[in-house]
Scaffold this motif. Structure first.
Motif, PDB file in Angstrom:
ATOM      1  N   ASP A   1       2.108 -13.963  10.182  1.00 32.49           N
ATOM      2  CA  ASP A   1       2.791 -13.620   9.479  1.00 32.49           C
ATOM      3  C   ASP A   1       2.682 -14.365   8.227  1.00 32.49           C
ATOM      4  O   ASP A   1       3.876 -15.017   8.060  1.00 32.49           O
ATOM      5  N   ALA A   2       1.792 -14.186   7.170  1.00 27.43           N
ATOM      6  CA  ALA A   2       2.032 -14.372   5.842  1.00 27.43           C
ATOM      7  C   ALA A   2       3.230 -14.035   4.697  1.00 27.43           C
ATOM      8  O   ALA A   2       3.640 -14.125   3.430  1.00 27.43           O
ATOM      9  N   GLY A   3       4.546 -13.459   5.259  1.00 29.63           N
ATOM     10  CA  GLY A   3       5.609 -12.745   5.054  1.00 29.63           C
ATOM     11  C   GLY A   3       4.867 -11.733   3.216  1.00 29.63           C
ATOM     12  O   GLY A   3       5.703 -11.215   2.469  1.00 29.63           O
ATOM     13  N   VAL A   4       4.019 -10.528   4.218  1.00 26.35           N
ATOM     14  CA  VAL A   4       3.786  -9.340   3.153  1.00 26.35           C
ATOM     15  C   VAL A   4       4.193  -7.763   3.493  1.00 26.35           C
ATOM     16  O   VAL A   4       4.251  -7.487   2.546  1.00 26.35           O
ATOM     17  N   HIS A   5       4.440  -7.494   4.972  1.00 28.66           N
ATOM     18  CA  HIS A   5       4.559  -6.794   6.156  1.00 28.66           C
ATOM     19  C   HIS A   5       5.873  -5.693   5.253  1.00 28.66           C
ATOM     20  O   HIS A   5       5.675  -4.479   4.843  1.00 28.66           O
ATOM     21  N   SER A   6       6.902  -6.673   4.639  1.00 31.94           N
ATOM     22  CA  SER A   6       7.721  -5.506   3.945  1.00 31.94           C
ATOM     23  C   SER A   6       8.152  -5.724   2.773  1.00 31.94           C
ATOM     24  O   SER A   6       8.956  -5.029   2.142  1.00 31.94           O
ATOM     25  N   LYS A   7       7.315  -6.692   2.096  1.00 33.02           N
ATOM     26  CA  LYS A   7       6.938  -6.131   0.153  1.00 33.02           C
ATOM     27  C   LYS A   7       6.729  -4.420  -0.231  1.00 33.02           C
ATOM     28  O   LYS A   7       5.447  -4.300   0.017  1.00 33.02           O
ATOM     29  N   ALA A   8       7.290  -4.585  -1.504  1.00 35.13           N
ATOM     30  CA  ALA A   8       6.346  -3.320  -1.721  1.00 35.13           C
ATOM     31  C   ALA A   8       5.931  -3.356  -2.719  1.00 35.13           C
ATOM     32  O   ALA A   8       4.660  -2.416  -2.577  1.00 35.13           O
ATOM     33  N   TRP A   9       5.340  -4.604  -2.841  1.00 36.55           N
ATOM     34  CA  TRP A   9       3.652  -4.749  -3.537  1.00 36.55           C
ATOM     35  C   TRP A   9       2.616  -4.906  -2.106  1.00 36.55           C
ATOM     36  O   TRP A   9       1.616  -5.228  -2.678  1.00 36.55           O
ATOM     37  N   TYR A  10       2.326  -4.557  -1.424  1.00 39.98           N
ATOM     38  CA  TYR A  10       1.808  -5.039   0.112  1.00 39.98           C
ATOM     39  C   TYR A  10       1.212  -3.193  -0.033  1.00 39.98           C
ATOM     40  O   TYR A  10       1.625  -2.904   0.645  1.00 39.98           O
ATOM     41  N   ALA A  11       0.170  -3.129   0.054  1.00 44.19           N
ATOM     42  CA  ALA A  11      -0.650  -1.661   0.369  1.00 44.19           C
ATOM     43  C   ALA A  11      -1.480  -1.786   1.459  1.00 44.19           C
ATOM     44  O   ALA A  11      -2.769  -2.215   1.497  1.00 44.19           O
ATOM     45  N   ALA A  12      -1.176  -2.277   3.343  1.00 44.64           N
ATOM     46  CA  ALA A  12      -1.591  -2.496   3.773  1.00 44.64           C
ATOM     47  C   ALA A  12      -3.106  -1.692   4.054  1.00 44.64           C
ATOM     48  O   ALA A  12      -3.596  -2.308   4.544  1.00 44.64           O
ATOM     49  N   THR A  13      -2.745  -0.377   4.146  1.00 43.79           N
ATOM     50  CA  THR A  13      -4.395   0.130   4.567  1.00 43.79           C
ATOM     51  C   THR A  13      -5.315   0.807   3.352  1.00 43.79           C
ATOM     52  O   THR A  13      -5.526   1.202   3.687  1.00 43.79           O
ATOM     53  N   CYS A  14      -4.775  -0.218   1.764  1.00 44.75           N
ATOM     54  CA  CYS A  14      -5.575  -0.055   0.915  1.00 44.75           C
ATOM     55  C   CYS A  14      -6.947  -0.072   1.008  1.00 44.75           C
ATOM     56  O   CYS A  14      -6.413  -1.762   1.201  1.00 44.75           O
ATOM     57  N   ASP A  15      -8.009   0.603   0.776  1.00 38.62           N
ATOM     58  CA  ASP A  15      -9.215  -0.305   0.270  1.00 38.62           C
ATOM     59  C   ASP A  15      -9.008  -0.500  -1.106  1.00 38.62           C
ATOM     60  O   ASP A  15      -8.431  -0.387  -1.351  1.00 38.62           O
ATOM     61  N   ARG A  16      -9.749  -1.113  -1.535  1.00 38.63           N
ATOM     62  CA  ARG A  16     -11.021  -2.354  -2.837  1.00 38.63           C
ATOM     63  C   ARG A  16     -10.629  -0.616  -4.027  1.00 38.63           C
ATOM     64  O   ARG A  16      -9.620  -0.860  -5.022  1.00 38.63           O
ATOM     65  N   SER A  31       0.529  -5.838 -14.561  1.00 37.26           N
ATOM     66  CA  SER A  31       0.422  -4.693 -12.596  1.00 37.26           C
ATOM     67  C   SER A  31      -0.761  -4.859 -11.687  1.00 37.26           C
ATOM     68  O   SER A  31      -1.243  -5.709 -12.247  1.00 37.26           O
ATOM     69  N   PHE A  32       0.128  -5.429  -9.950  1.00 38.81           N
ATOM     70  CA  PHE A  32      -0.227  -5.867  -9.488  1.00 38.81           C
ATOM     71  C   PHE A  32      -0.479  -4.914  -8.298  1.00 38.81           C
ATOM     72  O   PHE A  32       1.178  -4.392  -8.162  1.00 38.81           O
ATOM     73  N   LEU A  33      -0.902  -5.100  -6.899  1.00 38.82           N
ATOM     74  CA  LEU A  33      -0.512  -4.792  -5.382  1.00 38.82           C
ATOM     75  C   LEU A  33      -1.507  -6.305  -4.652  1.00 38.82           C
ATOM     76  O   LEU A  33      -2.000  -6.637  -5.647  1.00 38.82           O
ATOM     77  N   HIS A 114       3.797  -5.429 -12.385  1.00 47.67           N
ATOM     78  CA  HIS A 114       4.405  -4.233 -12.354  1.00 47.67           C
ATOM     79  C   HIS A 114       4.247  -4.309 -10.979  1.00 47.67           C
ATOM     80  O   HIS A 114       2.702  -4.169 -11.013  1.00 47.67           O
ATOM     81  N   ILE A 115       5.309  -3.972  -9.736  1.00 50.19           N
ATOM     82  CA  ILE A 115       4.478  -2.732  -9.035  1.00 50.19           C
ATOM     83  C   ILE A 115       3.496  -2.301  -8.651  1.00 50.19           C
ATOM     84  O   ILE A 115       4.606  -0.481  -9.455  1.00 50.19           O
ATOM     85  N   VAL A 116       2.085  -2.096  -8.078  1.00 49.42           N
ATOM     86  CA  VAL A 116       1.927  -0.649  -8.454  1.00 49.42           C
ATOM     87  C   VAL A 116       2.130  -0.041  -6.759  1.00 49.42           C
ATOM     88  O   VAL A 116       1.861  -0.938  -5.707  1.00 49.42           O
ATOM     89  N   ARG A 117       2.754   0.924  -6.328  1.00 45.55           N
ATOM     90  CA  ARG A 117       2.445   1.836  -5.245  1.00 45.55           C
ATOM     91  C   ARG A 117       0.864   2.162  -4.553  1.00 45.55           C
ATOM     92  O   ARG A 117       1.485   3.203  -5.605  1.00 45.55           O
ATOM     93  N   VAL A 118       0.389   2.421  -3.824  1.00 46.56           N
ATOM     94  CA  VAL A 118      -0.661   3.459  -3.576  1.00 46.56           C
ATOM     95  C   VAL A 118       0.501   4.391  -2.691  1.00 46.56           C
ATOM     96  O   VAL A 118       1.085   4.299  -1.897  1.00 46.56           O
ATOM     97  N   SER A 119       0.010   5.740  -2.918  1.00 45.87           N
ATOM     98  CA  SER A 119       0.709   6.870  -3.042  1.00 45.87           C
ATOM     99  C   SER A 119      -0.493   7.583  -2.054  1.00 45.87           C
ATOM    100  O   SER A 119      -2.069   7.226  -1.920  1.00 45.87           O
TER     101      SER A 119
END
Length: 119
Positions: A1-16, A31-33, A114-119
């Protein structure tokens, strides 16, 4: 585990495209994710997506099997390596990240602000 799953900046199911659209909407430099890479390649598991100067950069995050570490972009001598993807993010919130535009062969740099969340 890369330490990403609980992070606000990680958009797991997001495509490009979804990631890029979200960053264009944010319209803030730095801004980033982080999303899973499109190609299911264990050596390049994630992509850092950064908005700067009205452009979106997709920067591959490589997994280095021999050291079990992560690095950004193409392999280069003297590159920075990190134990987790979270360390990459933390590092570049304080030190600038070089953004290379391969089409125009220009370089910029920004911090991850700036953390971007994908809705």
């Amino acid at each position: 585990d890369a330490g990403v799953h609980s992070k606000a900046w990680y958009a797991a199911t997001c495509d490009r495209k979804t990631a890029e659209d979200a960053l264009y909407r944010s319209n803030k430099d730095g801004s980033f994710l982080i999303r899973k890479s499109s190609g299911q390649d264990s050596r390049q598991p994630y992509t850092l997506v950064v908005f700067y100067n009205r452009r979106v950069y997709n920067i591959p995050i490589r997994f280095i099997e021999s050291t079990r570490q992560y690095a950004l972009g193409r392999e280069k001598s003297g590159e920075e390596r990190f134990d987790t993807v979270a360390e990459i993010v933390e590092n570049h919130q304080h030190t600038s990240l070089v953004l290379i535009d391969s089409q125009n062969n220009t370089k910029d740099s920004t911090k991850l602000k700036h953390i971007v969340r994908v809705s």
